[in-house]
Enzyme design. Structure first.
Site, mmCIF file in Angstrom:
data_model
loop_
_atom_site.group_PDB
_atom_site.id
_atom_site.type_symbol
_atom_site.label_atom_id
_atom_site.label_comp_id
_atom_site.label_asym_id
_atom_site.label_seq_id
_atom_site.Cartn_x
_atom_site.Cartn_y
_atom_site.Cartn_z
ATOM 1 N N SER A 193 -88.421 -28.504 -27.292
ATOM 2 C CA SER A 193 -88.464 -29.795 -27.761
ATOM 3 C C SER A 193 -86.993 -30.004 -28.402
ATOM 4 O O SER A 193 -86.210 -29.806 -27.845
ATOM 5 C CB SER A 193 -89.533 -29.769 -28.724
ATOM 6 O OG SER A 193 -90.017 -31.032 -29.309
ATOM 7 N N GLU A 321 -96.810 -34.582 -21.471
ATOM 8 C CA GLU A 321 -96.047 -34.232 -22.844
ATOM 9 C C GLU A 321 -96.724 -35.293 -23.922
ATOM 10 O O GLU A 321 -97.039 -34.703 -24.981
ATOM 11 C CB GLU A 321 -94.725 -34.847 -22.741
ATOM 12 C CG GLU A 321 -93.943 -33.662 -21.970
ATOM 13 C CD GLU A 321 -93.443 -32.426 -22.503
ATOM 14 O OE1 GLU A 321 -93.647 -32.222 -23.512
ATOM 15 O OE2 GLU A 321 -92.726 -31.590 -21.598
ATOM 16 N N HIS A 417 -97.430 -31.289 -24.812
ATOM 17 C CA HIS A 417 -96.291 -30.759 -25.523
ATOM 18 C C HIS A 417 -96.721 -29.690 -26.299
ATOM 19 O O HIS A 417 -97.588 -29.637 -27.138
ATOM 20 C CB HIS A 417 -95.793 -31.911 -26.333
ATOM 21 C CG HIS A 417 -94.255 -31.527 -27.030
ATOM 22 N ND1 HIS A 417 -92.950 -31.653 -26.088
ATOM 23 C CD2 HIS A 417 -93.980 -31.371 -28.089
ATOM 24 C CE1 HIS A 417 -92.156 -31.517 -26.897
ATOM 25 N NE2 HIS A 417 -92.502 -31.349 -28.071
#
Length: 517
Positions: A193, A321, A417
């Site tokens: 990230s 995600e 994610h």
């Protein structure tokens, strides 16, 4: 002598770092050193300054507890998860299976995510013990400044102070890796990230050149700010306190007050979409700034221009995600036709992007279209384009997609994610991301984690994760799922929609909706 074991059973390993002796602990066969300062505390006269190297100390310094986290507020409904207080934020942690200067082990340096506004290295999900013990590598984690302290554009301060902290940490690794059993010529940075976005920025930064040989970029966000946009958001944060965005005005303000001001601005960003554009739609107040000095270009342009031909790259993303963020916002299974249409209008590339999504995914529901375009804009396509930029320069990149659906939370989140974090570290039953695994890890989860850890370690040690390099003809990637294997890039329809998008630095937009000059 540069390394020694102390205590009757060798439970208190000692190493001699460049600044002085350190005493750690031994946990499950791994030597662990926590809370090692790699730069002076950025407070007082050093507030908002570039990091300064820590001075040497005498005697033996205990390295048994994580250092305090950098100042941060709440984000996604989460606050800083730590009981520590103090201002020595810039510290590193090391796990080594063999703290012998002659060991020459690969070094893996983790840069955590957190949207550039939260994050700390002392979270249980980032414990490097299992990765070090089973992979035979030295693992390093560290803190860096986030939010206003690290990324706000403040007059009189260098831009991208969080990135400068990362450079300082990597310089510390270069100077100290051997003492912990690592090889300073085999350093791999890996991050997820905002950590992945930070690594992408480091790849483009001349002052990070030579500090790592390999890089693993996991789900990097594509947001990089222009100086004008960053300065305008910083001015709004300072205005919350009745101040100007200058070192003179802000250096005396308590960090928690600044974090609260940034939280207030972030919570109300949707009211300024005509001025701040795409980041306001996603409530992203901070990102690396293409300031022309610390960061001179976006990562994609820098890599395509050959900035990192000598760095081997592993990059990838998860399949779903966006799904986690949709769930956090309460929209999972509730997205309306209008919300999907708005998302396509705002985030799809080009004037016909929305139509192209509907043509490419004719059977997609509003929920699916909403998740697809958000996933592609923020994480999937920026990650893929980074690999393509590297290959365009004649360098090597390996690509993966994590498609294994998270069993936690009823399986509704898919391969969302953050799912890669517990799998890569092997911490399947600790820390917040372990909730995605759901209860006791299944044999399938353990097997997938072992495959991913083996690939990351192999890449760190030899530059080969176990599958072919990506090229623009075959486009082969490793797909991690219940049946892991090499396949053509699975998100080809999305790739075609985004293939001409360049991910420029995001501009400041005036009230009529036009970018400023």
């Amino acid at each position: 002598m540069t390394a020694a074991e102390s205590g009757p059973s060798g439970s208190r390993p000692e190493v001699r770092s460049a600044a002085g002796w350190l005493r750690g602990s031994r946990e499950a066969g791994v030597a662990v050193f926590r809370g090692i300062p790699f730069a002076e505390p950025p407070v007082g006269t050093l507030r908002f300054a570039a990091p300064r190297a820590i001075p040497a100390w005498s005697g033996v310094r205990d390295a048994l507890a994580y250092g305090p986290p950098p100042p941060q507020g709440g984000h996604f409904g989460m606050a800083a998860r730590s009981q520590h207080v103090g201002d020595g934020w810039l510290t590193a942690n090391v796990w080594s299976p063999e703290p012998d200067p002659a060991a020459g082990l690969p070094v893996m340096v983790w840069i955590q995510g957190g949207a550039y506004v939260i994050g700390m290295s002392g979270l249980p999900e980032y414990d490097g013990g299992r990765l070090a013990r089973e992979g035979g590598v030295v693992v390093v984690t560290f803190n860096y400044r986030v939010g206003i302290e690290g990324f706000a554009q403040i007059e009189g301060a260098p831009a991208n102070r969080g990135l400068l902290d990362q450079v300082a940490a990597l310089e510390w690794v270069r100077d100290n890796a051997r003492a912990f059993g690592g090889d300073p010529d085999r350093v791999t940075v890996f991050g997820q990230s905002a950590g992945g976005g930070s690594i992408a920025a480091l790849l483009a930064m001349s002052r990070a050149a030579g500090l790592f040989r390999r890089a693993v970029v996991q789900s990097m966000p594509g947001t990089f700010f222009s100086p004008e946009l960053a300065a305008d958001i910083a001015a709004a944060c300072a205005a919350e306190l009745g101040l100007r965005p200058t070192v003179a005005d802000l250096s005396g303000v308590a960090p928690d007050r600044l974090s609260s001001a940034a939280d207030a601005v972030g919570a109300a960003m949707d009211q300024r979409v005509r001025r701040w554009g795409l980041p306001a739609h996603r409530a992203i107040p901070f990102s690396p700034v293409v300031d022309g000095e610390v960061l001179t270009d976006t990562p994609w342009r820098a890599l395509a221009g050959g900035a990192c031909r000598g760095v081997e790259l592993l990059v990838g993303h998860t399949r779903d995600e966006q799904r986690l963020f949709t769930a956090v916002s309460g929209l999972l299974g509730e997205v309306t036709d209008k919300q999907a249409a708005d998302a396509l209008r705002v985030f799809a590339p080009g004037p016909d992007g929305a139509r192209r999504y509907r043509d490419a995914f004719p059977a997609a529901s509003p929920d699916e279209l909403y998740d697809l375009v958000h996933s592609d804009w923020l994480f999937r396509m920026p990650s893929l384009h980074l690999a393509e930029a590297q290959t365009a320069a004649g360098a090597r990149a390996h690509v993966y997609e994590l498609a294994w659906p998270a069993p936690g939370m009823g399986g509704a989140l898919g391969a969302c994610h953050g799912l890669d974090v517990p799998l890569v570290f092997g911490n399947l039953d600790r820390g917040q991301p372990a909730a995605l695994i759901g209860g006791a890890p299944s044999p399938e989860a353990e097997a997938l984690s072992a495959r991913m850890r083996a690939a990351w370690v192999s890449f760190a040690g030899r530059g080969d994760p176990g599958w072919p390099a990506y090229d623009t003809e075959r486009r082969l990637v490793q797909r991690f799922s219940s049946r892991t294997g090499v396949v053509p890039y699975p998100e080809e329809s999305a790739r075609l929609i985004w293939r001409r998008h360049t991910f420029p630095a995001l501009p400041l937009i005036d009230r009529t909706g036009e970018p400023t000059t």
